[in-house]
Motif scaffolding. Structure first.
Motif, PDB file in Angstrom:
ATOM      1  N   ARG A 194      46.490  35.580  38.046  1.00 44.98           N
ATOM      2  CA  ARG A 194      45.461  35.335  39.059  1.00 44.98           C
ATOM      3  C   ARG A 194      44.067  35.555  38.513  1.00 44.98           C
ATOM      4  NH1 ARG A 194      45.348  39.866  43.315  1.00 44.98           N
ATOM      5  NH2 ARG A 194      47.562  39.968  43.439  1.00 44.98           N
ATOM      6  N   ASN A 195      43.101  35.202  39.377  1.00 51.25           N
ATOM      7  CA  ASN A 195      41.682  35.364  39.045  1.00 51.25           C
ATOM      8  C   ASN A 195      41.315  34.657  37.741  1.00 51.25           C
ATOM      9  OD1 ASN A 195      40.977  36.775  41.355  1.00 51.25           O
ATOM     10  ND2 ASN A 195      41.638  38.726  40.490  1.00 51.25           N
ATOM     11  N   GLU A 285      35.882  49.491  32.998  1.00 51.05           N
ATOM     12  CA  GLU A 285      36.013  48.444  34.014  1.00 51.05           C
ATOM     13  C   GLU A 285      34.700  47.676  34.135  1.00 51.05           C
ATOM     14  OE1 GLU A 285      39.526  50.385  36.706  1.00 51.05           O
ATOM     15  OE2 GLU A 285      37.494  50.491  37.518  1.00 51.05           O
ATOM     16  N   PHE A 286      34.834  46.428  34.577  1.00 51.42           N
ATOM     17  CA  PHE A 286      33.673  45.547  34.679  1.00 51.42           C
ATOM     18  C   PHE A 286      33.588  44.997  36.098  1.00 51.42           C
ATOM     19  CE2 PHE A 286      32.016  41.172  34.559  1.00 51.42           C
ATOM     20  CZ  PHE A 286      30.750  41.414  34.036  1.00 51.42           C
ATOM     21  N   ASP A 287      32.351  44.790  36.576  1.00 54.81           N
ATOM     22  CA  ASP A 287      32.162  44.217  37.917  1.00 54.81           C
ATOM     23  C   ASP A 287      32.343  42.703  37.862  1.00 54.81           C
ATOM     24  OD1 ASP A 287      31.528  46.584  39.285  1.00 54.81           O
ATOM     25  OD2 ASP A 287      29.468  46.511  38.528  1.00 54.81           O
ATOM     26  N   PHE A 288      33.600  42.257  37.981  1.00 58.72           N
ATOM     27  CA  PHE A 288      33.848  40.816  38.084  1.00 58.72           C
ATOM     28  C   PHE A 288      33.471  40.373  39.501  1.00 58.72           C
ATOM     29  CE2 PHE A 288      36.762  42.011  34.650  1.00 58.72           C
ATOM     30  CZ  PHE A 288      36.578  40.966  33.755  1.00 58.72           C
ATOM     31  N   PRO A 289      33.227  39.072  39.721  1.00 57.70           N
ATOM     32  CA  PRO A 289      32.921  38.628  41.093  1.00 57.70           C
ATOM     33  C   PRO A 289      34.054  38.954  42.066  1.00 57.70           C
ATOM     34  CG  PRO A 289      32.398  36.902  39.512  1.00 57.70           C
ATOM     35  CD  PRO A 289      33.096  37.984  38.736  1.00 57.70           C
ATOM     36  N   PHE A 290      35.287  39.109  41.561  1.00 55.27           N
ATOM     37  CA  PHE A 290      36.420  39.418  42.445  1.00 55.27           C
ATOM     38  C   PHE A 290      36.704  40.918  42.507  1.00 55.27           C
ATOM     39  CE2 PHE A 290      37.661  37.489  38.404  1.00 55.27           C
ATOM     40  CZ  PHE A 290      38.289  38.556  37.762  1.00 55.27           C
ATOM     41  N   GLY A 291      35.809  41.734  41.966  1.00 54.21           N
ATOM     42  CA  GLY A 291      35.981  43.188  42.064  1.00 54.21           C
ATOM     43  C   GLY A 291      35.881  43.885  40.726  1.00 54.21           C
ATOM     44  N   GLN A 292      35.845  45.227  40.783  1.00 55.75           N
ATOM     45  CA  GLN A 292      35.754  46.042  39.556  1.00 55.75           C
ATOM     46  C   GLN A 292      37.134  46.136  38.932  1.00 55.75           C
ATOM     47  OE1 GLN A 292      33.566  49.790  40.039  1.00 55.75           O
ATOM     48  NE2 GLN A 292      34.987  50.747  38.610  1.00 55.75           N
ATOM     49  N   GLN A 293      37.285  45.604  37.726  1.00 56.65           N
ATOM     50  CA  GLN A 293      38.618  45.502  37.115  1.00 56.65           C
ATOM     51  C   GLN A 293      38.567  45.876  35.639  1.00 56.65           C
ATOM     52  OE1 GLN A 293      41.486  44.579  38.551  1.00 56.65           O
ATOM     53  NE2 GLN A 293      40.874  43.682  40.490  1.00 56.65           N
ATOM     54  N   PRO A 384      41.983  52.164  21.382  1.00 52.61           N
ATOM     55  CA  PRO A 384      41.116  51.295  22.178  1.00 52.61           C
ATOM     56  C   PRO A 384      41.702  49.883  22.188  1.00 52.61           C
ATOM     57  CG  PRO A 384      39.901  52.443  20.418  1.00 52.61           C
ATOM     58  CD  PRO A 384      41.371  52.513  20.093  1.00 52.61           C
ATOM     59  N   SER A 385      42.097  49.417  23.368  1.00 50.81           N
ATOM     60  CA  SER A 385      42.816  48.141  23.481  1.00 50.81           C
ATOM     61  C   SER A 385      42.084  47.211  24.450  1.00 50.81           C
ATOM     62  CB  SER A 385      44.234  48.417  23.994  1.00 50.81           C
ATOM     63  OG  SER A 385      44.876  47.212  24.315  1.00 50.81           O
ATOM     64  N   ALA A 386      41.548  46.112  23.898  1.00 51.61           N
ATOM     65  CA  ALA A 386      40.725  45.201  24.712  1.00 51.61           C
ATOM     66  C   ALA A 386      41.376  43.835  24.818  1.00 51.61           C
ATOM     67  CB  ALA A 386      39.353  45.052  24.066  1.00 51.61           C
ATOM     68  N   GLY A 387      41.089  43.131  25.903  1.00 47.63           N
ATOM     69  CA  GLY A 387      41.574  41.762  26.079  1.00 47.63           C
ATOM     70  C   GLY A 387      40.447  40.790  25.784  1.00 47.63           C
ATOM     71  N   VAL A 388      40.709  39.840  24.878  1.00 49.84           N
ATOM     72  CA  VAL A 388      39.661  38.875  24.500  1.00 49.84           C
ATOM     73  C   VAL A 388      39.287  38.007  25.700  1.00 49.84           C
ATOM     74  CG1 VAL A 388      39.054  36.957  22.963  1.00 49.84           C
ATOM     75  CG2 VAL A 388      40.562  38.778  22.138  1.00 49.84           C
ATOM     76  N   ASP A 389      40.319  37.515  26.402  1.00 52.46           N
ATOM     77  CA  ASP A 389      40.065  36.547  27.478  1.00 52.46           C
ATOM     78  C   ASP A 389      39.310  37.193  28.639  1.00 52.46           C
ATOM     79  OD1 ASP A 389      42.170  34.211  26.543  1.00 52.46           O
ATOM     80  OD2 ASP A 389      42.751  36.251  26.012  1.00 52.46           O
ATOM     81  N   ARG A 390      39.656  38.457  28.933  1.00 53.90           N
ATOM     82  CA  ARG A 390      38.919  39.162  29.996  1.00 53.90           C
ATOM     83  C   ARG A 390      37.472  39.361  29.594  1.00 53.90           C
ATOM     84  NH1 ARG A 390      42.974  43.663  32.573  1.00 53.90           N
ATOM     85  NH2 ARG A 390      44.552  42.129  33.135  1.00 53.90           N
ATOM     86  N   LEU A 391      37.255  39.625  28.313  1.00 52.96           N
ATOM     87  CA  LEU A 391      35.892  39.822  27.845  1.00 52.96           C
ATOM     88  C   LEU A 391      35.115  38.505  27.927  1.00 52.96           C
ATOM     89  CD1 LEU A 391      33.570  41.322  26.582  1.00 52.96           C
ATOM     90  CD2 LEU A 391      34.716  41.194  24.371  1.00 52.96           C
ATOM     91  N   ILE A 392      35.771  37.402  27.541  1.00 52.42           N
ATOM     92  CA  ILE A 392      35.102  36.098  27.627  1.00 52.42           C
ATOM     93  C   ILE A 392      34.698  35.837  29.083  1.00 52.42           C
ATOM     94  CG2 ILE A 392      35.429  33.580  27.371  1.00 52.42           C
ATOM     95  CD1 ILE A 392      35.290  35.020  24.690  1.00 52.42           C
TER      96      ILE A 392
END
Ligand code: GAP
Length: 527
Positions: A194-195, A285-293, A384-392
Motif C-alpha cells: 500500500r501507499n 520516521e518521516f512525515d509522508f502525506p499518508f502519515g508518519q511512517q 542501520p537498515s534503510a529502504g531505498v524505495d521509501r527514501l525515494i
C-alpha cells in the motif's frame, strides 16, 4: 498557496511520477501487479544517485566500513538460522464470503475488494481466525520442484552480511569496531502492499552491520564504558554509544540529501515491539502525506545473529582480539572474574533463549567464558537498515512544490517544481539554445553540453519557448539551466562572448556566467 489535502497531495505526486517518468506501475499494459513498481528514466537516475551517495558516504569515505554484494538466493538454512522460516510472518485473516485476504492488524484500513467503498471490517462476510502467513517468496533451485529444492528470495540483505562476516573479516584486515554494508533487492510477499511504493513486495535495502566489541571487552581494555555522547567515535564506546552514534549519523545523512530535519522523527521502539534479542531499536520516521511512517530502523542486536549462524552451521564466528587478551591478563583476579562471569551470563541467556537445553547451554557458556579469557568473542552488532524505495518516496514528497508565478506576459500560473537537492537530482543541468533554427546557437549549445556531460548528467532541449523549457526542467527537478543566446556567440560584443545565462531552479534568478567557469562552479554543488 494553501497546502493541498494530504490525499490530494499524494494523488498529485503519483500522477507527476507517472507523467514525468519517475515511477510506473509494473507490467502496466497487463493491468499491473500489486506491490511492484518500475522506475522510469528520471526515477532510475534519482535512485542511482541516492544509492551512490549512500555508498560513497558509508563505504568509500569511511575507513571502518567494507562493501559486500551477495546473491539474492542463498542456502535455505540461512533463513532457518536467522529465524525467518519460523517467525517472519504477518497475522492474516480470510473473508469467507468475498475470499479476500487481509492483514489482521490492518483490517480497519483495508478496503473490501468486492465493495471498494467499504472497509474490510464492514464487509458482512464472516472472517477466519488470524493465521500466521510467512512473507518469504519461495522458489526451487534446479529442475526438480520438490521440498528438498525449495529456496527463498531474500527478505533482507542483512543475513548475507552475517554469513560472510568471517570472510570479510579475514580478507579486509579490519577489527571491531567496523562495518559491512550492502545495497540490494529484497522481497516480501506483503499481505497488503500500500501507499504507492511505501510497502512493496520487491524493494531495495541499504543495510550496515556494524560489528563492535562486547561491553565486557571495552571494560577490560578501557576500564569502563563511557556514557553515550555525541561526537567522534572513541575507544571506550559500548553498544549504547554506538547505537546513538548511528541514529544521529543517519539523521544527519538524510538532511545532507535534502530531507528537512523537522519532517524526521526519532522513535524508540517500545519494549513489547522489540525482538527478544534486541537491546534497543530506534526508528527514523518521516512525515509522508499518508502519515508518519518508518524510513529506517537502527537496531542494537547484541551478538544474536552471528551466534545463530555459529550454532546452526557449526562454524565458529568468534574472533581473536589480542588487545583484549593482554588487557584481561593485567587485571586483578576479582575484576577479571567479574568480566568473564558477565560474558558467560550473557552467553547463557542467549543459548537458553535459542532453545539449547540447560545442561548443554551451561557447558557452552562455560567454554565461551574460557574463550573470552583468551581474547575470543562473538562480535555484537548495530544495524542501520534503510529502504531505498521509501527514501525515494520521501525525497519526492519533500521535493514536490507548487507556487504561483507571473509569466513574462503578466499572466499568473502555477509552477510545479521538484526541489531536489542538487546532489540527488536526476538531471543536473538543462542546456538550451535560445532558437533551434539558428545553427550557430545550436552548435554552441551542443558544445556546452559536451563540455559538461563528462562531469554530470545534462539534458539538451531545443523545443518550444524558453519559459516552457524551464517549466519542464522544474518538474524534473533540474537545479540549473543554461541558455545559449546571441551574447554567447559574440553578436553583442567581446565582453559577453562565451558567457551563458545560468538560471537557478528554486529562486528562478538568472545570472551571466563564463562557459569556462561552469564546471568549477557547478561540480561542487552536484556532487
Ligand atoms: N535487516 C533488518 C530489516 O530488514 P526492516 O525494518 O524489516 O528491518 C528495514 O526493514 C527497512 O527496509 C525499513 O525501514 C524500510 O525502509 C524497508 N522496507 C521494509 N519492508 C519494506 C517493504 N515492504 N517495502 C518497501 N520498503 C520496505
Amino acid at each position: 498557496m494553501a497546502e493541498p489535502k494530504n490525499t490530494e497531495l499524494m494523488e498529485k505526486i503519483v500522477s507527476l511520477c507517472k507523467r514525468r517518468g519517475f515511477v510506473f506501475q509494473s507490467s502496466e499494459i497487463y493491468g499491473g501487479i500489486n506491490g511492484f513498481w518500475d522506475y522510469g528514466p528520471l526515477g532510475a537516475e534519482l535512485k542511482r544517485n541516492v544509492k551512490e551517495a549512500w555508498w560513497r558516504d558509508i563505504v568509500q569515505n569511511r575507513e571502518d566500513v567494507e562493501g559486500l554484494d551477495a546473491t539474492i538466493i542463498m542456502h535455505p538454512t540461512v533463513w532457518k538460522a536467522s529465524g525467518h522460516v519460523d517467525t517472519f510472518t504477518d497475522p492474516m485473516v480470510d473473508c469467507k464470503t468475498c475470499k479476500a485476504r487481509f492483514r489482521a492488524d490492518q483490517m480497519c484500513d483495508t478496503p473490501c475488494p468486492k465493495k471498494p467503498s467499504k472497509k474490510a471490517t464492514e464487509c458482512e462476510g464472516e472472517k477466519t481466525e488470524p493465521r500466521a502467513f510467512n512473507l518469504m517468496f519461495t522458489t526451487h533451485v534446479g529442475p526438480v520442484k520438490d521440498d528438498a529444492n525449495v529456496a527463498y528470495l531474500r527478505p533482507e540483505t542483512a543475513q548475507a552480511i552475517f554469513v560472510q562476516f568471517k570472510n570479510v573479516f579475514e580478507t579486509s584486515r579490519q577489527k571491531p569496531p567496523f562495518g559491512i554494508a550492502q545495497i540490494g533487492k529484497a522481497f516480501r510477499n506483503e499481505v497488503t502492499p500500500r501507499n504507492f511504493t511505501f510497502r512493496s513486495r520487491e524493494f531495495e535495502q541499504m543495510e550496515i552491520e556494524f560489528f563492535i566489541k562486547p561491553d565486557e571487552a571495552i571494560r577490560a581494555i578501557s576500564g569502563a564504558v563511557s556514557a553515550p555522547a555525541s561526537g567522534e567515535p572513541r575507544e571506550d564506546w559500548g553498544w549504547e554509544a554506538w547505537h546513538k552514534y548511528w541514529f544521529e549519523s543517519r539523521v544527519a545523512w538524510y538532511e545532507s540529501i535534502g530531507l528537512n530535519r523537522d519532517s524526521l522523527h526519532i522513535r524508540w521502539q517500545e519494549q513489547d515491539e522489540l525482538a527478544h534479542y534486541a537491546r534497543a531499536t530506534v526508528d527514523i520516521e518521516f512525515d509522508f502525506p499518508f502519515g508518519q511512517q518508518e524510513l529506517e530502523g537502527i537496531a542494537a542486536r547484541s551478538d544474536y545473529d552471528l551466534s545463530q549462524h555459529q550454532k546452526v552451521s557449526g562454524k565458529s564466528q568468534t574472533i581473536f582480539d589480542d588487545e583484549l587478551r593482554q588487557a584481561l591478563s593485567k587485571l586483578d583476579e576479582g575484576q577479571r572474574a567479574e568480566l568473564v562471569d558477565s560474558y558467560k551470563a550473557a552467553r547463557l541467556k542467549y543459548l537458553l533463549s535459542s532453545g539449547v537445553e540447560q545442561e548443554l547451554a551451561e557447558k557452552s557458556a562455560e567454554a565461551d567464558g574460557a574463550g573470552f579469557l583468551k581474547g575470543n568473542y562473538v562480535p555484537h552488532v548495530i544495524e542501520p537498515s534503510a529502504g531505498v524505495d521509501r527514501l525515494i518516496l520521501a525525497l519526492i514528497c519533500t521535493a514536490y512544490d507548487e507556487e504561483k508565478v507571473v509569466d513574462e506576459k503578466g499572466k499568473e500560473e502555477v509552477r510545479t517544481v521538484m526541489r531536489f537537492h542538487p546532489r540527488i537530482a536526476p538531471i543536473k543541468v538543462g542546456v538550451f539554445p535560445l532558437l533551434k533554427n539558428k545553427p550557430e546557437l545550436v552548435a554552441k549549445a551542443r558544445e556546452v553540453k559536451k563540455l559538461l556531460q563528462d562531469h554530470m548528467p545534462v539534458f539538451y532541449d531545443e523545443a518550444g519557448a524558453i519559459g516552457r523549457r524551464y517549466r519542464r526542467q522544474d518538474e524534473a527537478g533540474t537545479p540549473f539551466c543554461l541558455t545559449i543566446d546571441f551574447d554567447t556567440i559574440g553578436e553583442n560584443g567581446e565582453e559577453t562572448a562565451d558567457t551563458v545565462t545560468l538560471r537557478h531552479r528554486d529562486s528562478m534568478k538568472q545570472e551571466r556566467v563564463r562557459i569556462s567557469d561552469l564546471v568549477g562552479m557547478l561540480l561542487p554543488q552536484v556532487r
